[in-house]
Design a protein around this motif. Structure first.
Motif, PDB file in Angstrom:
ATOM      1  N   MET A   1     -36.942 -19.923  32.298  1.00  0.00           N
ATOM      2  CA  MET A   1     -36.506 -20.899  32.829  1.00  0.00           C
ATOM      3  C   MET A   1     -37.481 -22.219  32.781  1.00  0.00           C
ATOM      4  SD  MET A   1     -34.427 -21.868  36.614  1.00  0.00           S
ATOM      5  CE  MET A   1     -34.907 -20.339  37.196  1.00  0.00           C
ATOM      6  N   LYS A   2     -37.140 -23.498  32.803  1.00  0.00           N
ATOM      7  CA  LYS A   2     -38.141 -24.476  32.809  1.00  0.00           C
ATOM      8  C   LYS A   2     -37.810 -25.137  34.178  1.00  0.00           C
ATOM      9  CE  LYS A   2     -40.783 -27.646  30.511  1.00  0.00           C
ATOM     10  NZ  LYS A   2     -42.101 -27.600  29.803  1.00  0.00           N
ATOM     11  N   SER A   3     -38.741 -25.064  35.024  1.00  0.00           N
ATOM     12  CA  SER A   3     -38.269 -25.607  36.449  1.00  0.00           C
ATOM     13  C   SER A   3     -39.539 -25.617  37.132  1.00  0.00           C
ATOM     14  CB  SER A   3     -37.274 -25.007  37.091  1.00  0.00           C
ATOM     15  OG  SER A   3     -37.843 -23.858  37.753  1.00  0.00           O
ATOM     16  N   MET A 267     -32.152 -23.077  30.959  1.00  0.00           N
ATOM     17  CA  MET A 267     -32.301 -21.997  31.100  1.00  0.00           C
ATOM     18  C   MET A 267     -32.079 -20.838  29.886  1.00  0.00           C
ATOM     19  SD  MET A 267     -32.610 -19.467  33.423  1.00  0.00           S
ATOM     20  CE  MET A 267     -32.464 -17.741  33.049  1.00  0.00           C
ATOM     21  N   GLU A 268     -32.743 -20.015  29.750  1.00  0.00           N
ATOM     22  CA  GLU A 268     -32.869 -19.034  28.573  1.00  0.00           C
ATOM     23  C   GLU A 268     -31.901 -17.783  28.862  1.00  0.00           C
ATOM     24  OE1 GLU A 268     -35.269 -19.458  31.029  1.00  0.00           O
ATOM     25  OE2 GLU A 268     -36.069 -17.412  31.504  1.00  0.00           O
ATOM     26  N   ASN A 269     -30.494 -18.111  29.235  1.00  0.00           N
ATOM     27  CA  ASN A 269     -29.494 -17.046  29.159  1.00  0.00           C
ATOM     28  C   ASN A 269     -29.734 -16.328  27.640  1.00  0.00           C
ATOM     29  OD1 ASN A 269     -28.732 -17.919  31.700  1.00  0.00           O
ATOM     30  ND2 ASN A 269     -28.197 -19.564  30.744  1.00  0.00           N
ATOM     31  N   ALA A 296     -38.029 -25.650  22.433  1.00  0.00           N
ATOM     32  CA  ALA A 296     -38.981 -24.312  22.317  1.00  0.00           C
ATOM     33  C   ALA A 296     -39.209 -23.623  23.377  1.00  0.00           C
ATOM     34  CB  ALA A 296     -40.159 -25.149  21.658  1.00  0.00           C
ATOM     35  N   HIS A 297     -39.280 -24.188  24.441  1.00  0.00           N
ATOM     36  CA  HIS A 297     -39.428 -23.032  25.677  1.00  0.00           C
ATOM     37  C   HIS A 297     -38.469 -22.016  25.988  1.00  0.00           C
ATOM     38  CE1 HIS A 297     -41.392 -22.555  29.741  1.00  0.00           C
ATOM     39  NE2 HIS A 297     -39.928 -22.322  30.073  1.00  0.00           N
ATOM     40  N   GLU A 298     -37.254 -22.567  25.933  1.00  0.00           N
ATOM     41  CA  GLU A 298     -36.427 -21.459  26.272  1.00  0.00           C
ATOM     42  C   GLU A 298     -35.989 -20.682  25.013  1.00  0.00           C
ATOM     43  OE1 GLU A 298     -35.619 -21.986  29.248  1.00  0.00           O
ATOM     44  OE2 GLU A 298     -36.169 -23.933  29.586  1.00  0.00           O
ATOM     45  N   LEU A 299     -36.212 -20.982  23.954  1.00  0.00           N
ATOM     46  CA  LEU A 299     -36.278 -20.352  22.635  1.00  0.00           C
ATOM     47  C   LEU A 299     -37.197 -19.058  22.758  1.00  0.00           C
ATOM     48  CD1 LEU A 299     -34.955 -19.289  19.958  1.00  0.00           C
ATOM     49  CD2 LEU A 299     -36.599 -21.062  19.003  1.00  0.00           C
ATOM     50  N   ALA A 300     -38.405 -19.570  23.121  1.00  0.00           N
ATOM     51  CA  ALA A 300     -39.380 -18.355  23.144  1.00  0.00           C
ATOM     52  C   ALA A 300     -39.172 -17.319  24.429  1.00  0.00           C
ATOM     53  CB  ALA A 300     -40.645 -19.235  23.681  1.00  0.00           C
ATOM     54  N   HIS A 301     -38.520 -17.830  25.207  1.00  0.00           N
ATOM     55  CA  HIS A 301     -38.026 -16.899  26.426  1.00  0.00           C
ATOM     56  C   HIS A 301     -37.071 -15.939  25.675  1.00  0.00           C
ATOM     57  CE1 HIS A 301     -39.605 -17.971  30.310  1.00  0.00           C
ATOM     58  NE2 HIS A 301     -38.900 -19.317  30.206  1.00  0.00           N
ATOM     59  N   GLN A 302     -36.551 -16.119  24.713  1.00  0.00           N
ATOM     60  CA  GLN A 302     -35.500 -15.116  24.043  1.00  0.00           C
ATOM     61  C   GLN A 302     -36.314 -13.688  23.735  1.00  0.00           C
ATOM     62  OE1 GLN A 302     -32.033 -15.513  24.052  1.00  0.00           O
ATOM     63  NE2 GLN A 302     -32.349 -17.471  24.973  1.00  0.00           N
ATOM     64  N   GLN A 319     -43.393 -14.152  31.548  1.00  0.00           N
ATOM     65  CA  GLN A 319     -42.220 -14.866  31.168  1.00  0.00           C
ATOM     66  C   GLN A 319     -42.713 -16.663  30.838  1.00  0.00           C
ATOM     67  OE1 GLN A 319     -39.064 -11.880  32.700  1.00  0.00           O
ATOM     68  NE2 GLN A 319     -38.913 -13.932  33.207  1.00  0.00           N
ATOM     69  N   GLU A 320     -42.982 -17.051  31.942  1.00  0.00           N
ATOM     70  CA  GLU A 320     -43.339 -18.547  31.989  1.00  0.00           C
ATOM     71  C   GLU A 320     -44.582 -19.069  31.063  1.00  0.00           C
ATOM     72  OE1 GLU A 320     -40.956 -20.153  32.407  1.00  0.00           O
ATOM     73  OE2 GLU A 320     -39.628 -18.953  33.529  1.00  0.00           O
ATOM     74  N   GLY A 321     -45.500 -18.081  31.494  1.00  0.00           N
ATOM     75  CA  GLY A 321     -46.889 -18.569  30.870  1.00  0.00           C
ATOM     76  C   GLY A 321     -46.756 -18.261  29.116  1.00  0.00           C
ATOM     77  N   PHE A 322     -46.002 -17.202  28.697  1.00  0.00           N
ATOM     78  CA  PHE A 322     -45.667 -17.076  27.232  1.00  0.00           C
ATOM     79  C   PHE A 322     -44.914 -18.224  26.681  1.00  0.00           C
ATOM     80  CE2 PHE A 322     -47.391 -12.959  25.608  1.00  0.00           C
ATOM     81  CZ  PHE A 322     -48.273 -12.636  26.535  1.00  0.00           C
ATOM     82  N   ALA A 323     -43.629 -18.480  27.484  1.00  0.00           N
ATOM     83  CA  ALA A 323     -42.894 -19.492  27.041  1.00  0.00           C
ATOM     84  C   ALA A 323     -43.337 -20.835  26.706  1.00  0.00           C
ATOM     85  CB  ALA A 323     -41.579 -19.564  27.957  1.00  0.00           C
ATOM     86  N   THR A 324     -44.237 -21.229  27.768  1.00  0.00           N
ATOM     87  CA  THR A 324     -44.980 -22.347  27.852  1.00  0.00           C
ATOM     88  C   THR A 324     -46.049 -22.317  26.481  1.00  0.00           C
ATOM     89  OG1 THR A 324     -44.713 -22.501  30.167  1.00  0.00           O
ATOM     90  CG2 THR A 324     -46.363 -24.124  29.036  1.00  0.00           C
ATOM     91  N   PHE A 373     -48.182 -20.628  36.902  1.00  0.00           N
ATOM     92  CA  PHE A 373     -47.365 -19.676  36.193  1.00  0.00           C
ATOM     93  C   PHE A 373     -47.310 -20.210  34.598  1.00  0.00           C
ATOM     94  CE2 PHE A 373     -45.361 -17.592  39.793  1.00  0.00           C
ATOM     95  CZ  PHE A 373     -46.016 -16.296  39.931  1.00  0.00           C
ATOM     96  N   TYR A 374     -46.910 -21.367  34.537  1.00  0.00           N
ATOM     97  CA  TYR A 374     -46.419 -21.889  33.047  1.00  0.00           C
ATOM     98  C   TYR A 374     -47.834 -22.450  32.671  1.00  0.00           C
ATOM     99  CZ  TYR A 374     -41.413 -22.457  34.635  1.00  0.00           C
ATOM    100  OH  TYR A 374     -40.182 -22.426  34.903  1.00  0.00           O
ATOM    101  N   LYS A 375     -48.602 -23.478  33.190  1.00  0.00           N
ATOM    102  CA  LYS A 375     -49.594 -24.045  32.569  1.00  0.00           C
ATOM    103  C   LYS A 375     -50.885 -23.272  32.787  1.00  0.00           C
ATOM    104  CE  LYS A 375     -46.864 -27.622  32.899  1.00  0.00           C
ATOM    105  NZ  LYS A 375     -46.487 -28.903  33.590  1.00  0.00           N
TER     106      LYS A 375
HETATM  107 ZN   LIG Z   1     -39.311 -20.687  31.400  1.00  0.00          ZN
END
Ligand SMILES: [Zn+2]
Length: 653
Positions: A1-3, A267-269, A296-302, A319-324, A373-375
């Motif tokens: 998720m990006k939030s 959201m990366e469902n 790109a972020h939600e795609l990386a979460h896949q 999850q979030e560090g990697f997606a970012t 977590f993200y940055k």
């Molecule tokens: Zn995310």
């Protein structure tokens, strides 16, 4: 998720329910659901296959405030208890045996599934879900614990004039009279929070990735001209990430669906990313605000989140560090190295602000902020890759994903792979960057200095080097560096500075609020820029500074709408209403339009803008107040909070 917030919730859930995981493994769920949108109701039938790992006399599913009937085990009615949080099944379950659990249920979900606009004839009627942080068990009996991964196959029965999208591949559509059943098939398991569906009026376009994966991109029929800018670079980023990660995209297809009044950016469902329709943009809006990063972020979460899922909130950065981080790599492929370092620099500034306010925490602290977590998560991966080298880093990521595919992971699982691939002992790295709460600003800045672009940006500084400042204004430096100089010495800007690229002109627009007569003409030219940020700011400032020419400005900007939140139109309407000699015959119509934007048929970002302008000109009438009251009950907590405080402010006046 990006939030902006979550994490803590996962931590708690992963903890409390850990035991059931050792007792029963839910393997597959065949789900059939239909809806009564006007009643906000879900009706469903579910068939779970499960395997007992330890003999037990009861098992449960999470199920919030639901009614159950025909609860059967292997085809026979079975004893059950419904405590409105869980459905308990009582039976002498035997270790090693598999069972079939089926039931019917009804629910009126308070969250996790949202009925949008069904009460408004002109509304954009939708149904959509958000499982992460909200729990799928509010609309579908499932397992809140993300450590039990299940193959969810959804069949959805709905009015055939709508489009229905869910996880996996659409294998069949069956029509009967006015309804249609959409059968979606998953082949692999996922955590319950990733189950998703969207119902609404959509068109779609399909592209194919290099390896032939279907990339299905949905849009509202009225938005066909916005399709290209909205989904720009999708295929390029998909192919890039697949190559960079080194593990094929794990699902049958990839769908992206914009929805109204979404709770987050995206959201990366699993195989079905849902994102806010505020990211549906035209060419001009793209300049300032676009979907590329979220895409790109939600795609990386896949891969990072969906294919391998954290065991608990302690490992949320996986999850979030990697997606970012991977979103940044994809954007680097599109926009180049300078962009990559620039974004890292911006992340560092955000982390620094947090640090100075005492908000730094260890990356492995489950209570960390999303900034951490993200940055910081992305930063740590950047630094780790620097330390071990590209080759070892990529090999480690590949092994990590392949070994843990469709399972759950902890930080050690990743670090172990990097140690093996690099033959380095990473205990010091782990201590410094994952366990320690200090930011280590200087070490991070050092890493950025390998970029000449960043070096220049740091050097060009009017606060540090006052004497050179005027030189900078007339030298060839990057747009970012020039924007910084302009913000630092706005009163030294000359006509020449207006002959700059769009982002520098934007910095001029936002930095000067008192416009000197000598720059009037130059400043007026900003109204023609292809940027809704620039136009909005320039219109406001020109209107304030030059009352004699207000009508000219209003005539020039008439008809420009702006971003999704109608930023330019809202300002224009407000100014048109309060500018004395401007179209007196149309004022009441403009006022009506502004009031209308407060109504629930519009997205909350539009309503929010309308409320703010109406408050500013003290014109929030009864209709506006009614709409504001309605806003206090909105499902988006930020908007309901906004509405509450706005209502208080207006009532106290
Ligand atoms: Zn995310």
């Amino acid at each position: 998720m990006k939030s902006n917030l979550l994490a803590l919730i996962f931590f708690i859930s992963g903890f409390l329910f850990a035991q059931q995981i050792d007792v029963v493994d839910f393997k597959r769920a065949a789900v059939s659901v239909s809806f009564q949108p006007e009643m906000k109701k879900v009706l469903g039938e579910v068939d779970y296959s499960l395997e007992i790992l330890k003999s037990t006399d009861s098992i449960f599913l999470d199920a919030v405030s639901m009614e159950f009937s025909q609860v059967m085990l292997n085809g026979n009615l079975v004893d059950f208890r419904n405590d409105s949080k869980r459905l308990w099944i009582k039976h002498k379950f035997k270790k090693g045996k598999t069972y079939d659990l089926s039931f019917k249920y009804k629910a009126q979900p308070k969250k996790a599934l949202y009925f949008i606009d069904w009460e408004y004839p002109e509304g954009n009627k939708q149904i959509w879900t958000q499982g992460q942080g909200k729990y799928t068990s509010n609309w579908l009996p499932s397992i809140d614990d993300m450590n039990d991964k299940i193959e969810f196959d959804l069949s959805i029965i709905f009015n055939k004039n709508y489009e229905v999208i869910a996880n996996g591949k659409l294998i069949e559509k069956q029509i009967s009279h006015s309804t249609m059943t959409w059968h979606y098939d998953m082949q692999k398991p996922m955590a319950s929070y990733l189950v998703a569906l969207v119902i609404g009026k959509y068109d779609k376009q399909i592209e194919y990735s290099e390896r032939g994966v279907h990339l299905e991109m949905y849009y509202y029929p009225k938005d066909s001209l916005k399709f290209e800018p909205t989904y720009r670079y999708t295929k390029q980023m998909f192919d890039f990430l697949e190559g960079e990660i080194g593990v094929p995209y794990p699902w049958q297809n990839y769908k992206q669906i914009p929805v109204k009044d979404f709770l987050y950016a995206g959201m990366e469902n699993t195989s079905a990313t849902i994102f806010s329709d505020a990211f549906v943009v035209n060419d001009t809006a793209f300049v300032d605000k676009n979907y590329v990063n979220v895409n790109a972020h939600e795609l990386a979460h896949q891969w990072f989140g969906d294919l391998v899922t954290e065991t608990s909130g302690t490992h949320h950065w996986l999850q979030e560090g990697f997606a970012t981080y991977y979103a940044l790599l994809a954007e680097r492929d599109v926009f180049g190295d300078n962009y990559y370092y620039w974004r890292l620099y911006e992340y560092l500034q955000e982390l620094d602000v947090q640090d100075k306010s005492g908000g730094s925490t260890a990356l492995l602290n489950p209570k960390s902020s999303s900034t951490t977590f993200y940055k910081k998560g992305a930063w740590v991966l950047h630094l780790l890759r620097e330390q071990v080298g590209d080759e070892a880093f990529r090999e480690a990521v590949k092994h990590y994903l392949n070994k843990n595919a469709f399972k759950n992971v902890q930080t050690e699982d990743f670090i172990r792979e990097v140690e093996q691939a690099s033959k380095q002992d990473l205990s010091k790295f782990v201590k410094l960057w994952l366990e320690n709460k200090d930011l280590n600003y200087n070490l991070m800045l050092e890493s950025l200095k390998q970029s000449v672009f960043i070096q220049e940006y740091l050097m060009v500084d009017c606060e540090l080097y006052t004497s050179k400042c005027k030189e900078y204004l007339n030298s060839w430096i990057s747009d970012e560096a020039m924007a910084k100089v302009i913000e630092q010495i706005p009163n030294q800007i000359t006509s020449d500075n207006f002959k700059s690229p769009i982002k520098v002109r934007q910095a001029i627009a936002t930095s000067i609020s008192t416009i000197p007569e000598r720059l009037k003409q130059d400043y007026e030219s900003l109204l023609q820029d292809e940027s809704y940020v620039t136009i909005e700011v320039a219109l406001m400032n020109l209107w304030r500074n030059f009352p004699q020419t207000r009508n000219n400005y209003l005539n020039q900007i008439k008809g420009i709408v702006g971003f999704h939140d109608k930023n330019v139109r809202m300002l224009w309407l407000t100014l048109a209403i309060i500018t004395e000699n401007f179209e007196p015959e149309n004022k009441s119509e403009y006022f009506k339009e502004l009031i209308d934007y407060t109504s629930p048929k519009y997205s909350f970002d539009i309503r929010q803008n309308a409320f703010m302008y109406l408050k500013q000109i003290q014109a929030c009438n009864e209709q506006c107040k009614d709409n504001l009251k309605q806003g206090t009950k909105h499902h988006n907590w930020q908007f309901s909070k906004f509405s509450k405080s706005m209502l208080e402010a207006i009532n106290s006046n």
